[in-house]
Scaffold this active site. Sequence first.
Site, mmCIF file in Angstrom:
data_model
loop_
_atom_site.group_PDB
_atom_site.id
_atom_site.type_symbol
_atom_site.label_atom_id
_atom_site.label_comp_id
_atom_site.label_asym_id
_atom_site.label_seq_id
_atom_site.Cartn_x
_atom_site.Cartn_y
_atom_site.Cartn_z
ATOM 1 C CD GLN A 198 -1.719 -2.248 1.888
ATOM 2 O OE1 GLN A 198 -0.564 -2.674 1.907
ATOM 3 N NE2 GLN A 198 -2.717 -2.928 2.442
ATOM 4 C CG ASP A 239 -7.629 -0.450 9.680
ATOM 5 O OD1 ASP A 239 -6.423 -0.136 9.668
ATOM 6 O OD2 ASP A 239 -8.321 -0.554 8.653
ATOM 7 C CE LYS A 250 -2.529 -2.970 5.991
ATOM 8 N NZ LYS A 250 -3.304 -4.232 5.803
#
Length: 354
Positions: A198, A239, A250
């Site tokens: 990412q 998150d 992450k």
Amino acid sequence: MSTLDRHDTIRAVAFGGEVLRLLDQRRLPAAETYLECRDAADVAAAIRDLAVRGAPAIGIAAAWGLVLEARRATALGQPLPAALAAASARLAAARPTAVNLAWALARMREALARAPADPLAVLAAEAQAIQDEDLAANRRMGALGAELIAPGSGVLTHCNTGSLATAGFGTALGVIRAGFASGKIAQVYATETRPWLQGARLTMWELVRDGIPARLIADAAAAHLLRAGAVQWVIVGADRIAANGDTANKIGTYALAIAARHHGVRFMVAAPSSTVDLATPDGTRIEIEERDPAELLAFAGQRTTVAGAVAWNPVFDVTPAALIDALVTERGVIERPDAARLRAAFAPAARGAA
Ligand code: MRU
């Protein structure tokens, strides 16, 4: 166009009446192509397969998934409550860690319960509100987070928290955009973010597009970089933030927080209030998604490991609240977040007063 508007030009999730268009993040930066979702099953598959990813973006996509489902069921004359319940369950199951997904689905359900007379209009208005509020939250967090940073600083970020992961502008990347625009940030370092890249594929795409000075580093180079003194803040998204401030993000974020504390580098989490989950008491209760080990055993479609090798692929970890110096949400900055400070900012009484 203001300087900040120039840093807010990407829209990864766009509803077009009949379809939800998603900038397909599996193919970036090699190709800028859009995936068209026509029903909730399409949206759930796009979330599961990472065509759309990032906590706020998957919540927004799921909300539009319910709009598509309501339209589909209405056109076919199917009972709406059953269709929406099934679609909601399917969307919620697509990924487990980011609370924004369940949060957005609950918000859609509550909006419909409040005004059931015109379900298609109510659901579309709520999905649009979720998307618009996320963008506004990001712009506000950008300003608040940038205020914490001294002029000319270096920052390190992990994964992708930018326009691609949100309604636009980004959370941690929004702070970086605002910090660069105001002269607070002179140099950005972005981790590669194995195994899905990412950082390498998405964050570097956003930063290069915006003309923000950015250097990619291998994940394993982070502690070495922090020791060198070139970085004053590590800035990441989230998150799910538990009631005591423990933060899932992450995989690799926890290691960055440990290294930052060890080297006296400050650690900032930037996330909208939709990522705060007071129903989860602490980080031990957060479900950590484990993805297919094949994502680790191969690279760009080429197997890199011997046949018979096995792997473990958790894609999030939990950073204890004690390692976080500042939590930035659109409601303000919480320094050294803990249960009392989060309760004061986010418990229903605090929300009512805000
Ligand atoms: O697996 P991903 O790419 O969905 O993980 C994304 C992250 O961990 C982000 O840091 C987080 O969702 C915040 S995005 C604003």
